[in-house]
Design a protein around this motif. Structure first.
Motif, PDB file in Angstrom:
ATOM      1  N   ASN A  66       0.814  -1.211   0.000  1.00 41.38           N
ATOM      2  CA  ASN A  66       0.000   0.000   0.000  1.00 41.38           C
ATOM      3  C   ASN A  66       0.852   1.267   0.000  1.00 41.38           C
ATOM      4  OD1 ASN A  66      -2.452   1.478   0.017  1.00 41.38           O
ATOM      5  ND2 ASN A  66      -2.344   1.722   2.236  1.00 41.38           N
ATOM      6  N   LEU A  67       1.755   1.335  -0.957  1.00 43.86           N
ATOM      7  CA  LEU A  67       2.629   2.497  -1.107  1.00 43.86           C
ATOM      8  C   LEU A  67       2.211   3.282  -2.347  1.00 43.86           C
ATOM      9  CD1 LEU A  67       6.029   0.608  -0.626  1.00 43.86           C
ATOM     10  CD2 LEU A  67       4.683   1.731   1.164  1.00 43.86           C
ATOM     11  N   ASP A  68       2.393   4.576  -2.308  1.00 49.24           N
ATOM     12  CA  ASP A  68       2.174   5.416  -3.490  1.00 49.24           C
ATOM     13  C   ASP A  68       3.394   6.320  -3.618  1.00 49.24           C
ATOM     14  OD1 ASP A  68       1.282   6.850  -5.636  1.00 49.24           O
ATOM     15  OD2 ASP A  68      -0.376   7.833  -4.591  1.00 49.24           O
ATOM     16  N   ILE A  69       4.458   5.761  -4.189  1.00 47.62           N
ATOM     17  CA  ILE A  69       5.747   6.444  -4.247  1.00 47.62           C
ATOM     18  C   ILE A  69       5.816   7.340  -5.485  1.00 47.62           C
ATOM     19  CG2 ILE A  69       8.245   6.160  -4.323  1.00 47.62           C
ATOM     20  CD1 ILE A  69       7.036   5.088  -1.753  1.00 47.62           C
ATOM     21  N   VAL A  70       6.135   8.607  -5.280  1.00 49.38           N
ATOM     22  CA  VAL A  70       6.336   9.539  -6.389  1.00 49.38           C
ATOM     23  C   VAL A  70       7.696  10.226  -6.215  1.00 49.38           C
ATOM     24  CG1 VAL A  70       3.902   9.944  -6.860  1.00 49.38           C
ATOM     25  CG2 VAL A  70       5.081  11.370  -5.177  1.00 49.38           C
ATOM     26  N   PRO A  71       8.354  10.564  -7.333  1.00 51.67           N
ATOM     27  CA  PRO A  71       9.703  11.144  -7.252  1.00 51.67           C
ATOM     28  C   PRO A  71       9.687  12.665  -7.203  1.00 51.67           C
ATOM     29  CG  PRO A  71       9.186  10.680  -9.525  1.00 51.67           C
ATOM     30  CD  PRO A  71       7.970  10.291  -8.739  1.00 51.67           C
TER      31      PRO A  71
END
Length: 513
Positions: A311-316
């Motif tokens: 349940n991760l929502d990784i953005v750079p």
């Protein structure tokens, strides 16, 4: 045979090779269009038609390089390319052995420039580079900051693998903590405030939230983010170091660690106490807001199917600049860049340059890489698709390459996430490489002086202040650098320094001894 003896033999072998160089003729720029497997290539027309063999010695991704070599040979049927992969841990020793046995490869990669320069592994390729139109379509700092020239009039290295550095934010954590996402042109102060705001010791679910999980220390980032005049770690401006810049970032990061804002590391008692798992990784916890992870962590870990469960929502995000003025535009950011070059023993340097280019920054090579990465049936020895196995980023600015790369990289993402990645990539095209790959004397300085003192541990534990070391550390960095420039590029080395430059570096040695 000892390393020292091998190095001496190597230097003698390559020096003799230097004496017999044919004059470089440069790159004509004339090409012939050739279509292979749906890709339109621009084949150089000034290469030899005679059958020749080139050897490429590397620590790149093994299967990817093999595919690239096959395509290069399709493009140039008269050139046989032999590729040899060597693990990073044994690469240097194996290369020295090859050279001492008069089996020097034609094209090599390197990570530690002090190793490459002290052993005279690299020949000057400036005549090829300077006449090649594609080198003007490359990330701007490679030319403006003299990356690969070591501040000389020659060019010894070209960027092979480019991994831009980023900050990765878990948007689900920000949403849980009711925190706003930062603006894309955020500042260093914005980042520090986010780290502090996102640290919540007594959370509703009983598991603490941390503002930052780190792979790279923030002080490495700060030294480049502090100013556009800085073109190397430790405040290096092309001639001098200034570790007072580093000291600010070092102290800030240590203060965050001591203040409890930094997530525990794997295999520590702190990790056991936090997640009840000695071997847990904070990047899978769902309780860390920001990460200083490597570029390859996203495709190699977070983007893989196994991590969908967390349940991760990784953005750079780009590493933020310190000043608001720098943050409002593209700015220098630190990056991991592996380099390569042509050895002095190479008998076909013009053709070797074309091979090196195809394997590294070249547009045609990158079109081929993207085709390889798009085909997920192409895997490494463990069965992992090659796009998930330490895939680099294009360092060319060619629009066609970038559009194809983003389509491949962002496959399956929605438009919003694709735009996040597009903005991130656009913001990373003024890279400054880590010092050991690009500054003469840097690694020897770190190995023999900086790391031997244990400054990081002392400051992290509150036993000393970073500023206490800045003056002496600056003096020693300048001393190591000046001595290295004289040794590598003076009369007993490549002999490319002018009398004025020799006098300047000699004075630097005297001033800092």
């Amino acid at each position: 045979m000892t390393k020292k003896l091998l190095a001496c033999l190597l230097a003698l072998t390559l020096l003799l090779g230097c004496l017999s160089f044919a004059a470089a003729e440069g790159v004509s720029g004339e090409t012939e269009e050739v279509v292979i497997d749906g890709i339109t290539y621009h084949k150089a027309t000034d290469l030899t038609d005679e059958p020749i063999e080139l050897t490429y010695f590397h620590f790149d991704q093994k299967e990817t390089v093999e595919y690239l070599a096959e395509r290069f040979m399709e493009l140039y049927p008269n050139i046989k390319v032999t590729v040899q992969y060597e693990n990073v841990s044994t690469y240097d020793d194996t290369l020295l052995t090859l050279v001492s046995n008069k089996k020097a490869p034609d094209v090599v990669m390197y990570s530690d420039c002090d190793f490459a320069l002290s052993n005279m592994l690299l020949r000057d390729v400036s005549e090829y580079w300077d006449s090649d139109p594609e080198t003007q379509q490359i990330a701007s700092t490679i030319n403006s900051a003299g990356v690969g020239t070591f501040m000389t009039k020659a060019r010894y290295a070209v960027p092979v693998k480019f991994f831009p550095t980023g900050m990765y934010i878990d948007r689900n954590v920000l949403e849980t903590l009711n925190l706003d996402e930062p603006e894309r042109d955020w500042t260093w102060e914005d980042m520090i405030n986010l780290i502090k705001d996102a640290t919540v010791a007594n959370s509703p679910d009983g598991i603490a939230y941390y503002g930052c999980g780190y792979y790279n220390r923030l002080d490495s980032y700060y030294g480049i983010a502090a100013s556009q005049d800085i073109i190397g770690e430790f405040g290096f401006d092309g001639r001098d170091f200034d570790l007072s810049v580093w000291a600010v970032g070092e102290q800030e990061f240590s203060d965050l660690k001591q203040g409890g804002y930094i997530a525990p590391s794997t295999e520590t008692q702190e990790m056991e106490d936090w997640l009840d798992d000695w071997e847990a990784w904070c990047g899978a916890s769902g309780h860390v807001a920001l990460f200083t992870e490597a570029f390859w962590t996203y495709q190699g870990t977070w983007a893989t199917e196994a991590y969908q469960q967390y349940n991760l929502d990784i953005v750079p995000y780009v590493v933020p600049a310190v000043s608001e003025e720098d943050a409002s535009k593209d700015h220098h950011t630190i990056a991991t860049i592996d380099f390569g070059g042509i050895t002095p023993a190479c008998e076909h340097p013009r053709e070797a340059y074309e091979l090196l280019k195809f394997m590294s920054f070249g547009i045609d090579g990158w079109k081929t890489r993207i085709q390889i990465y798009n085909d997920e049936t192409k895997t490494n020895a463990s069965g992992l698709a090659l796009k998930h196995d330490v895939m680099p980023c294009p360092i060319t600015t060619d629009e066609e390459v970038w559009n194809a790369y983003i389509d491949m990289y962002c496959k399956g993402m929605d438009d919003e996430h694709i735009q996040c990645w597009r903005e991130y990539f656009e913001s990373c095209m003024q890279p400054i490489p880590y010092g050991w790959t690009s500054i003469a004397g840097y690694w020897n300085y770190c190995d023999e002086y900086f790391n031997s003192i244990g400054i990081h541990d002392l400051v992290d534990k509150g036993k000393a202040k970073a500023a206490d070391y800045a003056e002496e550390a600056t003096r020693m960095a300048n001393l190591y650098h000046a001595n290295a420039m004289l040794r590598y590029f003076g009369p007993d080395g490549y002999n490319v320094l002018s009398e004025e430059e020799i006098a300047e570096y000699t004075q630097m040695v005297a001033d800092n001894s």
